[in-house]
Design a protein around this motif. Structure first.
Motif, PDB file in Angstrom:
ATOM      1  N   TRP A   3      59.417  67.624  55.383  1.00 49.75           N
ATOM      2  CA  TRP A   3      58.876  68.690  56.224  1.00 49.75           C
ATOM      3  C   TRP A   3      58.391  69.892  55.431  1.00 49.75           C
ATOM      4  O   TRP A   3      57.406  70.538  55.820  1.00 49.75           O
ATOM      5  CB  TRP A   3      59.902  69.088  57.283  1.00 49.75           C
ATOM      6  N   LEU A   4      59.047  70.175  54.329  1.00 52.30           N
ATOM      7  CA  LEU A   4      58.526  71.236  53.463  1.00 52.30           C
ATOM      8  C   LEU A   4      57.197  70.817  52.855  1.00 52.30           C
ATOM      9  O   LEU A   4      56.273  71.625  52.729  1.00 52.30           O
ATOM     10  CB  LEU A   4      59.528  71.560  52.349  1.00 52.30           C
ATOM     11  N   GLY A   5      57.101  69.539  52.480  1.00 49.64           N
ATOM     12  CA  GLY A   5      55.860  69.026  51.905  1.00 49.64           C
ATOM     13  C   GLY A   5      54.707  69.061  52.896  1.00 49.64           C
ATOM     14  O   GLY A   5      53.581  69.466  52.563  1.00 49.64           O
ATOM     15  N   LEU A   6      54.968  68.640  54.132  1.00 48.32           N
ATOM     16  CA  LEU A   6      53.910  68.627  55.156  1.00 48.32           C
ATOM     17  C   LEU A   6      53.473  70.045  55.527  1.00 48.32           C
ATOM     18  O   LEU A   6      52.298  70.294  55.801  1.00 48.32           O
ATOM     19  CB  LEU A   6      54.402  67.894  56.409  1.00 48.32           C
ATOM     20  N   SER A   7      54.415  70.976  55.521  1.00 50.49           N
ATOM     21  CA  SER A   7      54.090  72.342  55.950  1.00 50.49           C
ATOM     22  C   SER A   7      53.415  73.175  54.860  1.00 50.49           C
ATOM     23  O   SER A   7      52.677  74.118  55.162  1.00 50.49           O
ATOM     24  CB  SER A   7      55.352  73.054  56.428  1.00 50.49           C
ATOM     25  N   THR A   8      53.654  72.827  53.600  1.00 49.88           N
ATOM     26  CA  THR A   8      53.091  73.637  52.502  1.00 49.88           C
ATOM     27  C   THR A   8      52.050  72.877  51.680  1.00 49.88           C
ATOM     28  O   THR A   8      51.462  73.460  50.773  1.00 49.88           O
ATOM     29  CB  THR A   8      54.202  74.101  51.545  1.00 49.88           C
ATOM     30  N   GLY A   9      51.831  71.612  51.989  1.00 51.07           N
ATOM     31  CA  GLY A   9      50.980  70.770  51.159  1.00 51.07           C
ATOM     32  C   GLY A   9      49.585  71.318  50.923  1.00 51.07           C
ATOM     33  O   GLY A   9      49.098  71.353  49.778  1.00 51.07           O
ATOM     34  N   LEU A  10      48.924  71.763  51.973  1.00 47.48           N
ATOM     35  CA  LEU A  10      47.556  72.258  51.838  1.00 47.48           C
ATOM     36  C   LEU A  10      47.511  73.516  50.979  1.00 47.48           C
ATOM     37  O   LEU A  10      46.618  73.676  50.137  1.00 47.48           O
ATOM     38  CB  LEU A  10      46.961  72.538  53.218  1.00 47.48           C
ATOM     39  N   VAL A  11      48.488  74.391  51.181  1.00 45.91           N
ATOM     40  CA  VAL A  11      48.537  75.631  50.389  1.00 45.91           C
ATOM     41  C   VAL A  11      48.754  75.315  48.917  1.00 45.91           C
ATOM     42  O   VAL A  11      48.069  75.859  48.041  1.00 45.91           O
ATOM     43  CB  VAL A  11      49.656  76.560  50.902  1.00 45.91           C
ATOM     44  N   VAL A  12      49.709  74.425  48.635  1.00 47.21           N
ATOM     45  CA  VAL A  12      49.997  74.048  47.248  1.00 47.21           C
ATOM     46  C   VAL A  12      48.766  73.420  46.603  1.00 47.21           C
ATOM     47  O   VAL A  12      48.444  73.704  45.445  1.00 47.21           O
ATOM     48  CB  VAL A  12      51.195  73.074  47.191  1.00 47.21           C
ATOM     49  N   PHE A  13      48.060  72.588  47.355  1.00 50.06           N
ATOM     50  CA  PHE A  13      46.851  71.947  46.828  1.00 50.06           C
ATOM     51  C   PHE A  13      45.811  72.996  46.444  1.00 50.06           C
ATOM     52  O   PHE A  13      45.253  72.957  45.336  1.00 50.06           O
ATOM     53  CB  PHE A  13      46.264  70.994  47.869  1.00 50.06           C
ATOM     54  N   ILE A  14      45.544  73.960  47.315  1.00 52.91           N
ATOM     55  CA  ILE A  14      44.539  74.991  47.038  1.00 52.91           C
ATOM     56  C   ILE A  14      44.954  75.859  45.853  1.00 52.91           C
ATOM     57  O   ILE A  14      44.153  76.136  44.951  1.00 52.91           O
ATOM     58  CB  ILE A  14      44.310  75.860  48.288  1.00 52.91           C
ATOM     59  N   VAL A  15      46.210  76.283  45.851  1.00 55.16           N
ATOM     60  CA  VAL A  15      46.702  77.146  44.772  1.00 55.16           C
ATOM     61  C   VAL A  15      46.638  76.413  43.427  1.00 55.16           C
ATOM     62  O   VAL A  15      46.256  76.994  42.408  1.00 55.16           O
ATOM     63  CB  VAL A  15      48.142  77.614  45.065  1.00 55.16           C
ATOM     64  N   ALA A  16      46.996  75.129  43.422  1.00 55.35           N
ATOM     65  CA  ALA A  16      46.993  74.354  42.172  1.00 55.35           C
ATOM     66  C   ALA A  16      45.575  74.115  41.663  1.00 55.35           C
ATOM     67  O   ALA A  16      45.312  74.254  40.459  1.00 55.35           O
ATOM     68  CB  ALA A  16      47.711  73.025  42.385  1.00 55.35           C
ATOM     69  N   ILE A  17      44.657  73.773  42.543  1.00 54.45           N
ATOM     70  CA  ILE A  17      43.271  73.515  42.132  1.00 54.45           C
ATOM     71  C   ILE A  17      42.607  74.789  41.617  1.00 54.45           C
ATOM     72  O   ILE A  17      41.935  74.785  40.578  1.00 54.45           O
ATOM     73  CB  ILE A  17      42.453  72.912  43.297  1.00 54.45           C
ATOM     74  N   THR A  18      42.780  75.886  42.337  1.00 53.54           N
ATOM     75  CA  THR A  18      42.193  77.145  41.883  1.00 53.54           C
ATOM     76  C   THR A  18      42.857  77.617  40.582  1.00 53.54           C
ATOM     77  O   THR A  18      42.196  78.219  39.730  1.00 53.54           O
ATOM     78  CB  THR A  18      42.334  78.235  42.962  1.00 53.54           C
ATOM     79  N   GLY A  19      44.146  77.308  40.422  1.00 51.40           N
ATOM     80  CA  GLY A  19      44.837  77.644  39.178  1.00 51.40           C
ATOM     81  C   GLY A  19      44.256  76.893  38.002  1.00 51.40           C
ATOM     82  O   GLY A  19      44.130  77.442  36.899  1.00 51.40           O
ATOM     83  N   CYS A  20      43.903  75.625  38.205  1.00 54.99           N
ATOM     84  CA  CYS A  20      43.256  74.816  37.154  1.00 54.99           C
ATOM     85  C   CYS A  20      42.004  75.508  36.641  1.00 54.99           C
ATOM     86  O   CYS A  20      41.777  75.621  35.437  1.00 54.99           O
ATOM     87  CB  CYS A  20      42.815  73.460  37.718  1.00 54.99           C
ATOM     88  N   LEU A  21      41.170  75.949  37.580  1.00 52.08           N
ATOM     89  CA  LEU A  21      39.877  76.529  37.229  1.00 52.08           C
ATOM     90  C   LEU A  21      40.037  77.898  36.582  1.00 52.08           C
ATOM     91  O   LEU A  21      39.253  78.279  35.713  1.00 52.08           O
ATOM     92  CB  LEU A  21      39.010  76.641  38.492  1.00 52.08           C
ATOM     93  N   TRP A  22      41.073  78.646  36.994  1.00 52.46           N
ATOM     94  CA  TRP A  22      41.276  79.980  36.453  1.00 52.46           C
ATOM     95  C   TRP A  22      41.723  79.952  34.992  1.00 52.46           C
ATOM     96  O   TRP A  22      41.433  80.881  34.218  1.00 52.46           O
ATOM     97  CB  TRP A  22      42.308  80.740  37.294  1.00 52.46           C
ATOM     98  N   VAL A  23      42.416  78.900  34.593  1.00 54.50           N
ATOM     99  CA  VAL A  23      42.971  78.804  33.237  1.00 54.50           C
ATOM    100  C   VAL A  23      41.906  79.035  32.167  1.00 54.50           C
ATOM    101  O   VAL A  23      42.130  79.735  31.179  1.00 54.50           O
ATOM    102  CB  VAL A  23      43.643  77.425  33.033  1.00 54.50           C
ATOM    103  N   PHE A  24      40.725  78.457  32.358  1.00 54.35           N
ATOM    104  CA  PHE A  24      39.669  78.547  31.347  1.00 54.35           C
ATOM    105  C   PHE A  24      38.590  79.567  31.719  1.00 54.35           C
ATOM    106  O   PHE A  24      37.437  79.430  31.320  1.00 54.35           O
ATOM    107  CB  PHE A  24      39.046  77.165  31.116  1.00 54.35           C
ATOM    108  N   LYS A  25      38.968  80.578  32.461  1.00 52.83           N
ATOM    109  CA  LYS A  25      38.019  81.612  32.887  1.00 52.83           C
ATOM    110  C   LYS A  25      37.310  82.255  31.695  1.00 52.83           C
ATOM    111  O   LYS A  25      36.076  82.366  31.674  1.00 52.83           O
ATOM    112  CB  LYS A  25      38.755  82.684  33.690  1.00 52.83           C
ATOM    113  N   THR A  26      38.062  82.685  30.701  1.00 57.05           N
ATOM    114  CA  THR A  26      37.472  83.376  29.549  1.00 57.05           C
ATOM    115  C   THR A  26      36.510  82.474  28.794  1.00 57.05           C
ATOM    116  O   THR A  26      35.403  82.893  28.421  1.00 57.05           O
ATOM    117  CB  THR A  26      38.572  83.863  28.595  1.00 57.05           C
ATOM    118  N   GLU A  27      36.915  81.217  28.585  1.00 56.24           N
ATOM    119  CA  GLU A  27      36.067  80.283  27.831  1.00 56.24           C
ATOM    120  C   GLU A  27      34.780  79.977  28.585  1.00 56.24           C
ATOM    121  O   GLU A  27      33.704  79.888  27.983  1.00 56.24           O
ATOM    122  CB  GLU A  27      36.832  78.982  27.563  1.00 56.24           C
ATOM    123  N   ILE A  28      34.881  79.825  29.891  1.00 55.00           N
ATOM    124  CA  ILE A  28      33.690  79.509  30.692  1.00 55.00           C
ATOM    125  C   ILE A  28      32.760  80.719  30.763  1.00 55.00           C
ATOM    126  O   ILE A  28      31.541  80.589  30.601  1.00 55.00           O
ATOM    127  CB  ILE A  28      34.097  79.050  32.108  1.00 55.00           C
TER     128      ILE A  28
END
Length: 373
Positions: free
Chosen positions: A16-41
């Motif tokens: 139930w924690l997974g179902l209730s937070t899954g979409l948020v975790v997905f968005i935060v994780a994907i945007t976090g991936c892209l932010w990591v290389f902000k300076t290089e990009i």
């Protein structure tokens, strides 16, 4: 029986924690991936940050302030960044109210000529950051959802590790590797993707989640500092001036500050000058000692009437005065984005975030496959 009941309870919590937070975790994780290389990009298309160096002193701080105030009247100048001889001076404007105004004006450091202006709150990475910290929702709502979802994700990781443990030790090997062949069904593959990837990602997920919670919650920040032995003020403190002039302070006294600091700090990355917010606060200069890192910066404070250096009782002062607890807090952001480990650390943070983003997907498919056979 008690052991089975315990695991069933953990499974329900995890589900139930997974179902209730899954979409948020997905968005935060994907945007976090892209932010990591902000300076290089950004370096691929930010040639306006470079200038041709000449054998001449930089224009004064008061002149920079005059140019910047004329270009954007009635806007608050947050700071002025003095970089290397071949880099433009960056004037940073920031206002939180009534709405975010966050822009940078780049000037030629030798002539004061305006080169370019950038809206830091807009563009691709502005969009990514808004998604990462507030899901593109209003700040008051979105940041709250993200903060508590990430805190619950921490619980998800722990419950996931408990569920990962096999009942029999001989089955441990099956949880550590993918055992796929031509006959393996997609449900089994998806189960392995969730459990095996989840296990190997768990350590990095805990680090990313923990550092995220330090930034998201004041109480988490304070407890972390105290638990690691902190004994100073963990907040940023701008000390008051020691001397109050009854008359007008010497004009443009601040102009000599950066040239003097350049003579004292010869091998630094940059200086960021912050003008006093009012007549009682001191001048702040952030000295960046390393490229791409924040934790080892020196925070220097000067009486705006005399330029006497002031010492605050805060973790944000000179890095050489930082103890273990101070360093834990100061390193938090650099750890969060992987910069603490250089390019290797960023790659690890990128991969870990990407794998974290996959867990809500495989977890949802796992539930869906069992629920709707």
């Amino acid at each position: 029986m008690k052991k089975n009941n315990f695991k069933n309870t953990i499974r329900q919590i995890h589900l139930w924690l997974g179902l209730s937070t899954g979409l948020v975790v997905f968005i935060v994780a994907i945007t976090g991936c892209l932010w990591v290389f902000k300076t290089e990009i950004e370096s691929l298309y930010s040639d306006y940050k470079k200038v041709i160096p000449i054998n001449q002193e930089y224009i004064s701080a008061s002149k920079i302030k005059e140019i910047a105030s004329k270009e954007n009247p009635n806007r608050k100048i947050h700071g002025v960044l003095f970089g290397q001889p071949d880099e433009a001076i960056e004037v940073i404007y920031y206002e939180a109210e009534p709405e975010i105004f966050y822009q940078s004006l780049f000037l030629n450091p030798y002539t004061g000529k305006i080169i370019h202006q950038v809206d830091n709150d807009g563009g691709f990475f502005g969009f990514i950051l808004k998604g990462h910290i507030r899901l593109w929702l209003p700040e008051a709502v979105g940041s709250l959802i993200v903060s508590y979802s990430i805190l619950l994700f921490f619980v998800l990781i722990i419950t996931g590790l408990i569920l990962w443990l096999p009942k029999k030790r001989k089955n441990l090997g099956q949880r550590l590797q993918f055992d796929w062949n031509n006959k393996t069904r997609w449900k089994r593959k998806n189960f392995d993707l969730h459990t095996v990837v989840g296990f190997y990602t768990s350590v990095f997920a805990i680090i990313l989640t923990f550092t995220g919670c330090v930034m998201a919650f004041g109480w988490f920040y304070y407890i972390t500092y105290i638990a690691t032995g902190g004994d100073k003020n963990p907040r940023f403190v701008n000390p008051k001036n020691e001397k109050v002039f009854t008359q007008v302070a010497p004009k443009n006294l601040v102009d000599g500050l950066i040239p003097n600091l350049k003579k004292e700090y010869k091998n630094v990355r940059s200086f960021e000058l912050h003008f006093p917010e009012n007549d009682t606060t001191s001048i702040l200069v952030e000295v960046s000692n390393s490229d791409e890192l924040h934790y080892d910066m020196d925070y220097l404070f000067f009486d705006q009437n005399t330029l006497k250096e002031l010492e605050p009782n805060s973790i944000y002062s000179k890095y050489k005065n930082a103890n273990f607890a101070d360093k834990v807090i100061r390193m938090n952001y650099d750890i969060h984005i992987g910069a603490i480990g250089g390019i290797t650390g960023k790659i690890i943070a990128f991969i870990a975030s990407l794998l974290c983003a996959s867990l809500p997907i495989t977890g949802f498919l796992l539930w869906w496959g069992r629920k709707f056979k």
